[in-house]
Structure formats: C-alpha cells, structure tokens
Design a protein around this motif. Structure first.
Motif, short mmCIF file in Angstrom:
data_model
loop_
_atom_site.label_atom_id
_atom_site.label_comp_id
_atom_site.label_asym_id
_atom_site.label_seq_id
_atom_site.Cartn_x
_atom_site.Cartn_y
_atom_site.Cartn_z
N SER A 11 69.21 68.86 42.70
CA SER A 11 69.74 69.07 41.35
C SER A 11 69.23 70.38 40.75
CB SER A 11 69.35 67.90 40.44
OG SER A 11 67.95 67.80 40.34
N THR A 12 68.06 70.83 41.20
CA THR A 12 67.50 72.11 40.73
C THR A 12 66.89 72.82 41.94
OG1 THR A 12 65.33 71.13 40.25
CG2 THR A 12 66.91 71.22 38.43
N GLY A 13 66.71 74.10 41.78
CA GLY A 13 66.09 74.88 42.85
C GLY A 13 64.58 74.67 42.89
N SER A 23 57.65 68.52 33.08
CA SER A 23 57.29 68.16 34.47
C SER A 23 56.55 69.32 35.14
CB SER A 23 58.51 67.75 35.28
OG SER A 23 59.39 68.82 35.46
N CYS A 24 56.89 70.53 34.76
CA CYS A 24 56.20 71.70 35.31
C CYS A 24 54.73 71.69 34.90
CB CYS A 24 56.88 72.98 34.80
SG CYS A 24 56.10 74.51 35.34
N CYS A 25 54.46 71.45 33.64
CA CYS A 25 53.07 71.42 33.15
C CYS A 25 52.31 70.24 33.76
CB CYS A 25 53.05 71.33 31.63
SG CYS A 25 53.55 72.86 30.83
N LEU A 26 52.94 69.07 33.81
CA LEU A 26 52.28 67.91 34.39
C LEU A 26 51.90 68.18 35.84
CD1 LEU A 26 51.39 64.91 34.26
CD2 LEU A 26 53.71 64.33 35.01
N THR A 27 52.83 68.73 36.60
CA THR A 27 52.57 68.99 38.02
C THR A 27 51.55 70.09 38.22
OG1 THR A 27 54.83 68.27 38.52
CG2 THR A 27 53.66 69.46 40.25
N GLY A 36 52.17 60.74 42.49
CA GLY A 36 52.08 59.28 42.44
C GLY A 36 53.32 58.64 41.87
N ARG A 37 53.87 59.23 40.82
CA ARG A 37 55.10 58.70 40.20
C ARG A 37 56.28 58.80 41.16
NH1 ARG A 37 54.65 61.08 33.99
NH2 ARG A 37 52.92 59.70 33.36
N VAL A 38 56.40 59.94 41.82
CA VAL A 38 57.48 60.12 42.79
C VAL A 38 57.36 59.10 43.92
CG1 VAL A 38 58.39 61.70 44.56
CG2 VAL A 38 57.88 62.57 42.28
N ALA A 39 56.16 58.99 44.48
CA ALA A 39 55.94 58.09 45.62
C ALA A 39 56.18 56.62 45.24
CB ALA A 39 54.54 58.29 46.17
N GLU A 40 55.72 56.21 44.05
CA GLU A 40 55.93 54.83 43.62
C GLU A 40 57.42 54.50 43.55
OE1 GLU A 40 55.20 51.71 39.93
OE2 GLU A 40 54.44 53.76 39.72
N ILE A 41 58.20 55.40 42.99
CA ILE A 41 59.63 55.16 42.87
C ILE A 41 60.29 55.16 44.24
CG2 ILE A 41 61.80 56.16 42.03
CD1 ILE A 41 60.27 56.74 39.40
N LEU A 42 59.90 56.08 45.11
CA LEU A 42 60.50 56.11 46.45
C LEU A 42 60.13 54.88 47.27
CD1 LEU A 42 60.20 59.88 47.33
CD2 LEU A 42 62.27 58.60 46.77
N ASP A 43 58.95 54.32 47.01
CA ASP A 43 58.52 53.10 47.71
C ASP A 43 59.00 51.84 47.00
OD1 ASP A 43 57.30 54.41 49.77
OD2 ASP A 43 55.26 54.19 48.99
N LYS A 44 59.81 52.02 45.96
CA LYS A 44 60.37 50.91 45.19
C LYS A 44 59.30 49.96 44.68
CE LYS A 44 64.76 51.28 47.49
NZ LYS A 44 65.83 50.66 48.25
N ILE A 103 56.47 69.29 44.67
CA ILE A 103 56.32 68.04 43.92
C ILE A 103 57.12 68.11 42.62
CG2 ILE A 103 54.67 66.59 42.67
CD1 ILE A 103 52.59 67.43 44.86
N CYS A 104 57.10 69.24 41.96
CA CYS A 104 57.83 69.40 40.71
C CYS A 104 59.34 69.26 40.95
CB CYS A 104 57.51 70.75 40.08
SG CYS A 104 58.03 70.90 38.37
N GLN A 105 59.84 69.83 42.02
CA GLN A 105 61.27 69.70 42.35
C GLN A 105 61.63 68.24 42.63
OE1 GLN A 105 62.72 71.35 46.09
NE2 GLN A 105 64.63 71.95 45.08
N GLU A 106 60.77 67.53 43.34
CA GLU A 106 61.02 66.11 43.62
C GLU A 106 61.02 65.30 42.33
OE1 GLU A 106 57.87 65.22 46.41
OE2 GLU A 106 58.46 66.98 47.59
N TYR A 107 60.10 65.59 41.45
CA TYR A 107 59.99 64.91 40.16
C TYR A 107 61.27 65.13 39.34
CZ TYR A 107 57.32 63.25 36.04
OH TYR A 107 56.84 62.55 34.96
N ARG A 108 61.71 66.40 39.28
CA ARG A 108 62.95 66.72 38.55
C ARG A 108 64.15 66.04 39.18
NH1 ARG A 108 60.90 71.91 39.08
NH2 ARG A 108 62.61 72.48 40.48
N GLU A 109 64.14 65.94 40.50
CA GLU A 109 65.26 65.31 41.21
C GLU A 109 65.41 63.85 40.80
OE1 GLU A 109 68.59 65.26 43.45
OE2 GLU A 109 67.34 67.04 43.13
N LEU A 110 64.31 63.13 40.78
CA LEU A 110 64.39 61.72 40.40
C LEU A 110 64.78 61.57 38.93
CD1 LEU A 110 61.40 60.25 42.42
CD2 LEU A 110 63.85 59.94 42.86
#
Length: 144
Positions: A11-13, A23-27, A36-44, A103-110
């Motif tokens: 969705s973004t570069g 999300s940029c500042c958090l990452t 952790g947030r990305v992984a939790e969601i991907l692991d359902k 990680i930031c791109q993955e976060y934005r993607e979700l």
C-alpha cells in the motif's frame, strides 16, 4: 475502514514513512512494539504482542542477525498472506539492512488493510463482531 489496497502490491513504499508519522515515530523509537503488533496480528492472536516484541528486542540487542531473521519471517508471512509481490531474498535484505523501514512498512500495510494496530488481534475481532465498521475483513476469516 480505510480505502481498499490493490491485491499484489504494498500500500506504501518502503521509504514512505512520512505518509503516517505516528507509525514512523513509534517504529523509530520502539521498533519492538511495532514489530510485536504486526506479529500478533499475523499470528491471529496465538502469541501476544508483548512476547513477540520482547523476543525481537532480545534477538536484536544480542545478535543483529537473530533480529533480522525473526523480522524476515514475519515480513514474508505478511507478503504471502496478502499476495504481495516479492521474493524471500528481497524480504531478507530489507529486514536486515533496513529493519526500521521494513517494520514501519509492514505496520502501515496492516493499517491500510483495516486493522486497528493498537487493539491487537482480539480487539480487532471484537470490533468486527460488534459491527464496528473499522474492523478489518480478512480472507480466511477472523472468527472469535
């Protein structure tokens, strides 16, 4: 829900961090939280954000390679889950040499796919079952 994302593309570069400054500042300051947030969601929700974030932090601090591999696995998992074009080799290179950007791109993607990232998996499931329109629609279903 945010606008639909084209199947097969991000969705973004990789360097579009300023399209979502929060999300940029958090990452930048706390990559273990974003990861952790990305992984939790991907692991359902099978493993918590805290566990993933802590493990990522420990691996990244004591052995950069360990953090890279852990991040790489989840980048590939996200890409495969949504049919995003790419290769495992590219995932590995991006995860190892640009970990914060990756990680930031993955976060934005979700987020772009409708997830409320700070709610985690269970929070997103609850939003969906209560009829809140911001809950994501995920192929394969999100069942409580």
């Amino acid at each position: 829900m945010t606008e639909k994302v084209a199947y097969g593309s991000w969705s973004t570069g990789l360097c579009d961090c300023f399209s979502d400054c929060s999300s940029c500042c958090l990452t930048f300051w706390c990559p273990c939280v974003s990861f952790g947030r990305v992984a939790e969601i991907l692991d359902k929700g099978s493993t918590s954000c805290c566990l993933h974030g802590s493990l990522f932090y420990i691996l990244a601090i004591f052995t950069h390679v360990g953090g890279c591999i852990y991040s790489w696995v989840y980048r590939a998992k996200l890409r495969e889950a949504y049919g995003i074009e790419g290769h495992h080799c590219t995932d590995c290179l991006v995860s190892c040499f640009c970990p914060h950007l990756s990680i930031c791109q993955e976060y934005r993607e979700l987020k772009a796919r409708g997830f409320h990232m700070s709610s985690g998996w269970d929070g997103n499931v609850q939003m969906q079952t209560r009829g809140v329109t911001s809950a994501p629609a995920v192929e394969g279903g999100m069942s409580p």
